[in-house]
Scaffold this motif. Structure first.
Motif, PDB file in Angstrom:
ATOM      1  N   GLY A  50       0.778  -1.224   0.000  1.00  0.00           N
ATOM      2  CA  GLY A  50       0.000   0.000   0.000  1.00  0.00           C
ATOM      3  C   GLY A  50       0.810   1.275   0.000  1.00  0.00           C
ATOM      4  O   GLY A  50       0.250   2.372  -0.091  1.00  0.00           O
ATOM      5  N   HIS A  51       2.127   1.166   0.104  1.00  0.00           N
ATOM      6  CA  HIS A  51       2.992   2.345   0.139  1.00  0.00           C
ATOM      7  C   HIS A  51       3.884   2.459  -1.101  1.00  0.00           C
ATOM      8  O   HIS A  51       4.399   3.526  -1.380  1.00  0.00           O
ATOM      9  N   LYS A  52       4.038   1.387  -1.799  1.00  0.00           N
ATOM     10  CA  LYS A  52       4.963   1.362  -2.923  1.00  0.00           C
ATOM     11  C   LYS A  52       4.255   1.791  -4.205  1.00  0.00           C
ATOM     12  O   LYS A  52       3.181   1.293  -4.528  1.00  0.00           O
ATOM     13  N   HIS A  53       4.869   2.704  -4.930  1.00  0.00           N
ATOM     14  CA  HIS A  53       4.308   3.198  -6.188  1.00  0.00           C
ATOM     15  C   HIS A  53       5.259   2.818  -7.320  1.00  0.00           C
ATOM     16  O   HIS A  53       6.419   3.210  -7.321  1.00  0.00           O
ATOM     17  N   VAL A  54       4.750   2.062  -8.253  1.00  0.00           N
ATOM     18  CA  VAL A  54       5.582   1.540  -9.332  1.00  0.00           C
ATOM     19  C   VAL A  54       5.684   2.557 -10.465  1.00  0.00           C
ATOM     20  O   VAL A  54       4.671   3.088 -10.925  1.00  0.00           O
ATOM     21  N   LEU A  55       6.895   2.816 -10.899  1.00  0.00           N
ATOM     22  CA  LEU A  55       7.101   3.735 -12.014  1.00  0.00           C
ATOM     23  C   LEU A  55       6.655   3.116 -13.333  1.00  0.00           C
ATOM     24  O   LEU A  55       6.802   1.909 -13.544  1.00  0.00           O
ATOM     25  N   SER A  56       6.132   3.940 -14.204  1.00  0.00           N
ATOM     26  CA  SER A  56       5.845   3.499 -15.568  1.00  0.00           C
ATOM     27  C   SER A  56       7.156   3.284 -16.301  1.00  0.00           C
ATOM     28  O   SER A  56       8.231   3.651 -15.818  1.00  0.00           O
ATOM     29  N   ASP A  57       7.083   2.698 -17.497  1.00  0.00           N
ATOM     30  CA  ASP A  57       8.309   2.474 -18.251  1.00  0.00           C
ATOM     31  C   ASP A  57       8.994   3.799 -18.589  1.00  0.00           C
ATOM     32  O   ASP A  57      10.211   3.950 -18.417  1.00  0.00           O
ATOM     33  N   ALA A  58       8.212   4.803 -19.025  1.00  0.00           N
ATOM     34  CA  ALA A  58       8.809   6.106 -19.326  1.00  0.00           C
ATOM     35  C   ALA A  58       9.349   6.767 -18.066  1.00  0.00           C
ATOM     36  O   ALA A  58      10.410   7.400 -18.082  1.00  0.00           O
ATOM     37  N   GLY A  59       8.615   6.613 -16.963  1.00  0.00           N
ATOM     38  CA  GLY A  59       9.084   7.181 -15.698  1.00  0.00           C
ATOM     39  C   GLY A  59      10.388   6.570 -15.246  1.00  0.00           C
ATOM     40  O   GLY A  59      11.267   7.265 -14.723  1.00  0.00           O
ATOM     41  N   LEU A  60      10.531   5.270 -15.442  1.00  0.00           N
ATOM     42  CA  LEU A  60      11.766   4.599 -15.050  1.00  0.00           C
ATOM     43  C   LEU A  60      12.944   5.054 -15.907  1.00  0.00           C
ATOM     44  O   LEU A  60      14.065   5.212 -15.414  1.00  0.00           O
ATOM     45  N   LEU A  61      12.691   5.280 -17.195  1.00  0.00           N
ATOM     46  CA  LEU A  61      13.766   5.764 -18.068  1.00  0.00           C
ATOM     47  C   LEU A  61      14.270   7.119 -17.588  1.00  0.00           C
ATOM     48  O   LEU A  61      15.481   7.366 -17.530  1.00  0.00           O
ATOM     49  N   HIS A  62      13.360   8.011 -17.220  1.00  0.00           N
ATOM     50  CA  HIS A  62      13.746   9.315 -16.687  1.00  0.00           C
ATOM     51  C   HIS A  62      14.488   9.157 -15.357  1.00  0.00           C
ATOM     52  O   HIS A  62      15.458   9.864 -15.088  1.00  0.00           O
ATOM     53  N   TRP A  63      13.998   8.232 -14.541  1.00  0.00           N
ATOM     54  CA  TRP A  63      14.601   8.011 -13.222  1.00  0.00           C
ATOM     55  C   TRP A  63      16.075   7.608 -13.346  1.00  0.00           C
ATOM     56  O   TRP A  63      16.923   8.107 -12.614  1.00  0.00           O
ATOM     57  N   TRP A  64      16.370   6.740 -14.299  1.00  0.00           N
ATOM     58  CA  TRP A  64      17.754   6.298 -14.440  1.00  0.00           C
ATOM     59  C   TRP A  64      18.656   7.397 -14.978  1.00  0.00           C
ATOM     60  O   TRP A  64      19.829   7.492 -14.608  1.00  0.00           O
ATOM     61  N   VAL A  65      18.128   8.247 -15.842  1.00  0.00           N
ATOM     62  CA  VAL A  65      18.925   9.395 -16.282  1.00  0.00           C
ATOM     63  C   VAL A  65      19.259  10.273 -15.085  1.00  0.00           C
ATOM     64  O   VAL A  65      20.401  10.721 -14.919  1.00  0.00           O
ATOM     65  N   LYS A  66      18.281  10.532 -14.238  1.00  0.00           N
ATOM     66  CA  LYS A  66      18.497  11.353 -13.047  1.00  0.00           C
ATOM     67  C   LYS A  66      19.554  10.733 -12.142  1.00  0.00           C
ATOM     68  O   LYS A  66      20.456  11.421 -11.653  1.00  0.00           O
ATOM     69  N   CYS A  67      19.455   9.424 -11.931  1.00  0.00           N
ATOM     70  CA  CYS A  67      20.404   8.731 -11.060  1.00  0.00           C
ATOM     71  C   CYS A  67      21.824   8.785 -11.621  1.00  0.00           C
ATOM     72  O   CYS A  67      22.773   9.154 -10.919  1.00  0.00           O
ATOM     73  N   LEU A  68      21.983   8.423 -12.876  1.00  0.00           N
ATOM     74  CA  LEU A  68      23.312   8.405 -13.479  1.00  0.00           C
ATOM     75  C   LEU A  68      23.889   9.805 -13.638  1.00  0.00           C
ATOM     76  O   LEU A  68      25.111   9.992 -13.610  1.00  0.00           O
ATOM     77  N   GLU A  69      23.023  10.796 -13.788  1.00  0.00           N
ATOM     78  CA  GLU A  69      23.499  12.173 -13.864  1.00  0.00           C
ATOM     79  C   GLU A  69      24.095  12.620 -12.532  1.00  0.00           C
ATOM     80  O   GLU A  69      25.070  13.371 -12.489  1.00  0.00           O
ATOM     81  N   MET A  70      23.524  12.145 -11.417  1.00  0.00           N
ATOM     82  CA  MET A  70      24.118  12.418 -10.097  1.00  0.00           C
ATOM     83  C   MET A  70      25.532  11.862 -10.033  1.00  0.00           C
ATOM     84  O   MET A  70      26.459  12.521  -9.558  1.00  0.00           O
ATOM     85  N   VAL A  71      25.683  10.644 -10.491  1.00  0.00           N
ATOM     86  CA  VAL A  71      27.003  10.019 -10.484  1.00  0.00           C
ATOM     87  C   VAL A  71      27.955  10.769 -11.400  1.00  0.00           C
ATOM     88  O   VAL A  71      29.087  11.090 -11.031  1.00  0.00           O
ATOM     89  N   ARG A  72      27.488  11.076 -12.581  1.00  0.00           N
ATOM     90  CA  ARG A  72      28.321  11.764 -13.564  1.00  0.00           C
ATOM     91  C   ARG A  72      28.863  13.077 -13.028  1.00  0.00           C
ATOM     92  O   ARG A  72      30.042  13.403 -13.196  1.00  0.00           O
ATOM     93  N   LYS A  73      28.040  13.848 -12.350  1.00  0.00           N
ATOM     94  CA  LYS A  73      28.455  15.152 -11.850  1.00  0.00           C
ATOM     95  C   LYS A  73      29.568  15.039 -10.812  1.00  0.00           C
ATOM     96  O   LYS A  73      30.413  15.935 -10.693  1.00  0.00           O
ATOM     97  N   ASP A  74      29.574  13.965 -10.053  1.00  0.00           N
ATOM     98  CA  ASP A  74      30.633  13.787  -9.051  1.00  0.00           C
ATOM     99  C   ASP A  74      31.971  13.456  -9.689  1.00  0.00           C
ATOM    100  O   ASP A  74      33.021  13.772  -9.146  1.00  0.00           O
ATOM    101  N   TYR A  75      31.934  12.806 -10.836  1.00  0.00           N
ATOM    102  CA  TYR A  75      33.174  12.357 -11.461  1.00  0.00           C
ATOM    103  C   TYR A  75      33.620  13.211 -12.638  1.00  0.00           C
ATOM    104  O   TYR A  75      34.785  13.195 -13.009  1.00  0.00           O
ATOM    105  N   TYR A  76      32.688  13.920 -13.238  1.00  0.00           N
ATOM    106  CA  TYR A  76      33.033  14.686 -14.420  1.00  0.00           C
ATOM    107  C   TYR A  76      32.076  15.866 -14.547  1.00  0.00           C
ATOM    108  O   TYR A  76      31.143  15.842 -15.331  1.00  0.00           O
ATOM    109  N   PRO A  77      32.290  16.917 -13.768  1.00  0.00           N
ATOM    110  CA  PRO A  77      31.332  18.018 -13.709  1.00  0.00           C
ATOM    111  C   PRO A  77      31.328  18.933 -14.920  1.00  0.00           C
ATOM    112  O   PRO A  77      30.400  19.705 -15.113  1.00  0.00           O
ATOM    113  N   ALA A  78      32.365  18.900 -15.765  1.00  0.00           N
ATOM    114  CA  ALA A  78      32.480  19.853 -16.872  1.00  0.00           C
ATOM    115  C   ALA A  78      31.661  19.405 -18.076  1.00  0.00           C
ATOM    116  O   ALA A  78      32.051  18.510 -18.810  1.00  0.00           O
ATOM    117  N   GLU A  79      30.511  20.026 -18.287  1.00  0.00           N
ATOM    118  CA  GLU A  79      29.659  19.651 -19.408  1.00  0.00           C
ATOM    119  C   GLU A  79      30.135  20.237 -20.726  1.00  0.00           C
ATOM    120  O   GLU A  79      29.797  19.740 -21.791  1.00  0.00           O
TER     121      GLU A  79
END
Length: 374
Positions: A133-162
């Motif tokens: 009753g507490h868990k909300h499942v992401l749609s396929d498009a939502g999950l694709l956006h979610w992974w970009v957000k996650c990997l972008e966090m990682v990317r910024k720590d290792y390579y901040p110069a865009e």
């Protein structure tokens, strides 16, 4: 290691992070019958995050090692839905990935790549959690956006110069991108979608795949529960000379990628010398108990037998799993509780409710469930 997690946990909150690894084993078939499979070893890494006596997040990564190159394959990610906004699930995923990355550099890796594929499903590491009753499942498009957000966090720590990658780079073929720029780029590929413009956050990201040359059966890896692996085996059985580029072009017509759900393939390459890796080196080194592969798999499989269908049941499942796990690993060489679990006190500023992502604890899954061995 503490800072990698603390900077993404809200100040005043604390989370217990559990980390278990397996010893490296030989991996004979990552590239099928290709000679590229020779001398590759792999090791599994499991993270479980506990808040208020219940698991709220989990991730399993598999690290493939050959010479001084490491490929970190994010195999499974899940949340129980029982967290209290101490940290977003994407922030916890980024912290887990960075912990593994830093460990590879500490071991002497010269090149590290993070790779995964995303398929939206309801649960993997926390059985029956979609029923609490507490868990909300992401749609396929939502999950694709979610992974970009996650990997972008990682990317910024290792390579901040865009600015290293111009806007034109995003829409160019991978063969047009210099080898140096390829080392510091993120790739996203969704079979059947001609444009990913709405997904890519900046010029660092490129639509497509980093790998575009050679024979498909020799160059494209086959990860556990990989939706593209069946196609690769068919090509291998047919002794086809299909190129890598042709493989990606035709993958969208396969049932695995055209059954109504979007499937995303990601890869992120990172430079070695980074502020984050250096600052975390000493603290990260002693975290993560290494287990014999058989024992690791027994513990992993035992997690998949627990229920998380309510808060009370999930709390009992967490307690029972941890009690049995600690009892099983106490005699492992080098055992100490500090290697198994660390309590992280957060120091991140709380995000106001107006600005906070509409991201309650969700099902964050990238794979089909692991099949039981016969």
């Amino acid at each position: 290691m503490q800072n990698v997690w603390a900077k993404r946990i809200v100040a005043g909150k604390s989370l217990a992070v559990y980390y278990l690894q397996s010893e490296a084993e030989k991996c004979h078939n990552l590239y099928g019958k290709s000679s590229r499979s020779k001398d590759i070893k792999f090791a599994s890494h499991l993270f479980l995050v506990k808040e208020n006596d219940v698991f709220v997040f989990g991730m399993e990564c598999i690290v493939y090692k050959k010479s001084n190159k490491r490929t970190i394959f994010v195999a499974k990610v899940d949340s129980s839905g029982l967290g209290t906004q101490a940290a977003s699930s994407s922030a916890l995923a980024a912290s887990a990935i960075e912990t593994v990355i830093n460990a590879q550099y500490e071991e002497g890796a010269a090149e590290v790549e993070v790779t995964l594929f995303a398929i939206s499903q309801s649960q993997y590491l926390f059985p029956e959690s979609s029923e609490n009753g507490h868990k909300h499942v992401l749609s396929d498009a939502g999950l694709l956006h979610w992974w970009v957000k996650c990997l972008e966090m990682v990317r910024k720590d290792y390579y901040p110069a865009e600015e290293q990658c111009s806007e034109a780079t995003v829409n160019r073929n991978s063969e047009d991108v210099s080898a140096e720029k390829k080392k510091h780029m993120a790739y996203m590929f969704v079979p059947g979608l001609p444009s990913l413009r709405s997904y890519l956050p900046n010029s660092f990201w490129k639509q497509g795949t980093a790998l575009q040359e050679g024979k498909a059966i020799e160059m494209i890896p086959r990860y556990p529960d990989d939706p593209k692996a069946r196609y690769l085996y068919e090509i291998q059985d047919q002794r086809s000379e299909m190129s890598v580029a042709e493989f990606w072009d035709t993958l969208s017509f396969r049932q695995e990628c055209c059954s109504g759900k979007l499937v995303g393939f990601y890869s992120l390459s990172l430079p070695k010398h980074t502020v984050e890796a250096v600052s975390s080196r000493k603290k990260n080194f002693d975290f993560g108990l290494v287990l014999p592969p058989k024992l690791y798999r027994i513990i992993y499989d035992s997690l998949l037998k627990r229920s998380f269908r309510s808060l009370s049941i999930a709390s009992q499942s967490t307690e029972t799993f941890l009690g049995e796990t600690i009892a099983a690993i106490q005699r492992v060489n080098g055992f100490s509780m500090d290697k198994v679990v660390q309590t992280i006190e957060g120091n991140a500023k709380p995000v106001s409710s107006k600005k906070r992502d509409p991201e309650p604890p969700q099902a964050l899954n990238v794979l089909q469930p692991r099949k039981k061995k016969k």
